[in-house]
Design an enzyme around this catalytic site. Structure first.
Site, PDB file in Angstrom:
ATOM      1  CE  LYS A   1       5.264  25.321  58.416  1.00 54.18           C
ATOM      2  NZ  LYS A   1       4.926  26.710  58.217  1.00 54.18           N
TER       3      LYS A   1
ATOM      4  CE  LYS B   1      13.331  22.612  57.131  1.00 58.44           C
ATOM      5  NZ  LYS B   1      12.750  23.310  56.008  1.00 58.44           N
TER       6      LYS B   1
ATOM      7  CE  LYS C   1       6.210  20.539  52.875  1.00 62.67           C
ATOM      8  NZ  LYS C   1       5.189  21.557  52.662  1.00 62.67           N
TER       9      LYS C   1
HETATM   10  P1  TYM Z   1       7.432  28.226  55.278  1.00 61.26           P
HETATM   11  O1  TYM Z   1       5.999  28.589  55.525  1.00 61.26           O
HETATM   12  O2  TYM Z   1       7.846  26.809  55.488  1.00 61.26           O
HETATM   13  O3  TYM Z   1       8.394  29.113  56.187  1.00 61.26           O
HETATM   14  C1  TYM Z   1       8.300  30.522  56.234  1.00 61.26           C
HETATM   15  C2  TYM Z   1       9.702  31.130  56.288  1.00 61.26           C
HETATM   16  O4  TYM Z   1      10.434  30.648  57.422  1.00 61.26           O
HETATM   17  C3  TYM Z   1      11.713  30.186  57.010  1.00 61.26           C
HETATM   18  N1  TYM Z   1      12.140  29.084  57.905  1.00 61.26           N
HETATM   19  C4  TYM Z   1      13.310  29.047  58.562  1.00 61.26           C
HETATM   20  N2  TYM Z   1      14.349  29.906  58.609  1.00 61.26           N
HETATM   21  C5  TYM Z   1      15.388  29.580  59.408  1.00 61.26           C
HETATM   22  N3  TYM Z   1      15.447  28.453  60.176  1.00 61.26           N
HETATM   23  C6  TYM Z   1      14.424  27.556  60.156  1.00 61.26           C
HETATM   24  N4  TYM Z   1      14.485  26.456  60.903  1.00 61.26           N
HETATM   25  C7  TYM Z   1      13.292  27.831  59.316  1.00 61.26           C
HETATM   26  N5  TYM Z   1      12.134  27.189  59.068  1.00 61.26           N
HETATM   27  C8  TYM Z   1      11.438  27.968  58.199  1.00 61.26           C
HETATM   28  C9  TYM Z   1      11.511  29.723  55.579  1.00 61.26           C
HETATM   29  O5  TYM Z   1      12.735  29.709  54.874  1.00 61.26           O
HETATM   30  C10 TYM Z   1      10.552  30.763  55.055  1.00 61.26           C
HETATM   31  O6  TYM Z   1      11.237  31.898  54.600  1.00 61.26           O
HETATM   32  N6  TYM Z   1       7.733  27.843  50.298  1.00 61.26           N
HETATM   33  C11 TYM Z   1       7.682  28.793  51.404  1.00 61.26           C
HETATM   34  C12 TYM Z   1       6.482  29.725  51.378  1.00 61.26           C
HETATM   35  C13 TYM Z   1       6.327  30.546  50.131  1.00 61.26           C
HETATM   36  C14 TYM Z   1       7.141  31.635  49.731  1.00 61.26           C
HETATM   37  C15 TYM Z   1       6.575  32.131  48.535  1.00 61.26           C
HETATM   38  C16 TYM Z   1       8.284  32.228  50.270  1.00 61.26           C
HETATM   39  C17 TYM Z   1       5.344  30.421  49.201  1.00 61.26           C
HETATM   40  N7  TYM Z   1       5.482  31.368  48.225  1.00 61.26           N
HETATM   41  C18 TYM Z   1       7.146  33.193  47.850  1.00 61.26           C
HETATM   42  C19 TYM Z   1       8.839  33.317  49.577  1.00 61.26           C
HETATM   43  C20 TYM Z   1       8.272  33.788  48.381  1.00 61.26           C
HETATM   44  C21 TYM Z   1       7.636  27.994  52.689  1.00 61.26           C
HETATM   45  O7  TYM Z   1       7.346  26.831  52.705  1.00 61.26           O
HETATM   46  O8  TYM Z   1       7.872  28.717  53.821  1.00 61.26           O
END
Ligand code: TYM
Length: 332
Positions: free
Chosen positions: A198, A195, A112
């Site tokens: 967004k 992957k 990022k």
């Molecule tokens: P975020 O908002 O980017 O994504 C949410 C969830 O979707 C999963 N994900 C994917 N899984 C499989 N294939 C993909 N292409 C793909 N893209 C996204 C992510 O692994 C995630 O589980 N840092 C985290 C948010 C967060 C969080 C937390 C998660 C903040 N605090 C505490 C767990 C526990 C994030 O950016 O997810």
């Protein structure tokens, strides 16, 4: 019942298929036999420049999507991160435990911040994983259902919990990542080597749950496939076809191993048609339910307020114990 926590960022107008298949699907099934806490992480969403109007809208749209996907606010605790101040408070404590070098090695941070001038990279973005650790540790969560891309943040979370426990006395439970084998990573339809994301996928590479189903069908029809004609699950040599098979398997609820038979003698066009059809069947009722929740935001906000109250009952206890261990004088 074992405790579960997970979060998702409200940084897009719609969740995508990677979010759902990699993580949210487990959120829904785990609520049956776990004490589940699920949050929309708006504090994380301001680590990069953002538009306040959009954030407000996307936070509600995110909550509405979680409800529409099947999160039941009576069985699970669904809330918005900023409604529970202990996340930010414990986040500070976690920042003070995190090493500069350790934070510098986080690949999400490196990705990022890579294209940014140093002056534009916020301390918040650098400290992002410490806040995520706080999200998890505040609940003493046993499991954290996420996609593969979050594994490194969960390892850091365990390291921080262990470090705190050994310095100040046993306080935090060490959480386990809960990552599905087959759908841990859903790939970009146009670029099956990276992957679905967004922030980095081209519009053609990403399937958004709230997009017009006809648009999604078209994207699937133009998905990049591989040379040859055989439909087999072989991620090494056939990443495009394998990605479509994983998507189909999950949405049609058919084991991946059964699909070679199901598509024997058929072509890539047939596979894409089948994926398109299950996708439309899946998103259509969800979109309708999302509209329903967004038609009554007062009710939606009430659901979230109830969730925050239940969440605070847990986090306030963890925070008080943490502050005490750190040597803070308790207010009388
Ligand atoms: P975020 O908002 O980017 O994504 C949410 C969830 O979707 C999963 N994900 C994917 N899984 C499989 N294939 C993909 N292409 C793909 N893209 C996204 C992510 O692994 C995630 O589980 N840092 C985290 C948010 C967060 C969080 C937390 C998660 C903040 N605090 C505490 C767990 C526990 C994030 O950016 O997810």
């Amino acid at each position: 019942r074992p405790r579960v926590l997970s979060g998702i960022q409200p940084t897009a107008d719609s969740f995508h298929l990677g979010n759902y298949l990699g993580a949210l699907r487990q959120w829904v099934t785990m609520q049956d036999d776990h004490d589940a806490f699920y949050c929309v992480v708006d504090l994380h969403a301001i680590t990069v420049e953002h538009d306040p109007k959009l954030l407000r809208k996307r936070t509600r749209v995110s909550a509405a999507q979680l409800l529409a996907l099947g999160i039941d606010p009576d069985r699970s605790t669904l809330f918005v991160q900023s409604h529970v101040p202990e996340h930010a408070q414990l986040g500070w404590v976690m920042q003070c435990l995190t090493g500069f070098g350790e934070a510098s090695r986080m690949t999400q941070f490196k990705d990022k911040s890579a294209k940014q001038q140093a002056e534009r990279i916020s301390l918040g973005l650098f400290g992002y994983p410490a806040l995520q650790a706080a999200d998890i540790l505040a609940y003493q969560a046993a499991f954290v259902p996420v996609g593969e891309d979050q594994r490194q943040h969960l390892e850091l979370t365990r390291d921080l919990a262990q470090r705190f426990n050994s310095r100040y006395g046993r306080t935090f439970r060490l959480p386990e990542p809960y990552i599905l084998k087959d759908a841990a990573k859903i790939y970009d339809l146009q670029d099956p080597g990276s992957k679905m994301s967004k922030s980095s996928s081209s519009p053609g590479g990403i399937i958004e749950l709230l997009d017009d189903p006809r648009v999604s069908m078209k994207k699937i029809r133009s998905a990049v496939t591989d040379t040859g004609r055989e439909i087999v699950y072989d991620p090494e040599n056939k990443p495009g076809v394998s990605n479509l098979l994983v998507i189909y398997s999950a949405l049609a609820d058919r084991p991946l191993a059964a699909l070679a038979d199901e598509f024997a003698g058929k072509g890539y066009g047939d596979l894409k048609k089948a994926v398109g059809e299950v996708l439309v069947e899946f998103v259509t009722p969800i979109q309708e339910r999302v509209r329903g929740y967004l038609d009554d935001t007062a009710e939606l906000d009430k659901i979230l307020a109830r969730g925050a109250e239940r969440a605070r009952a847990v986090t306030s206890v963890t925070l008080a114990r943490t502050y005490d261990k750190l040597g803070f004088v308790a207010p009388v």
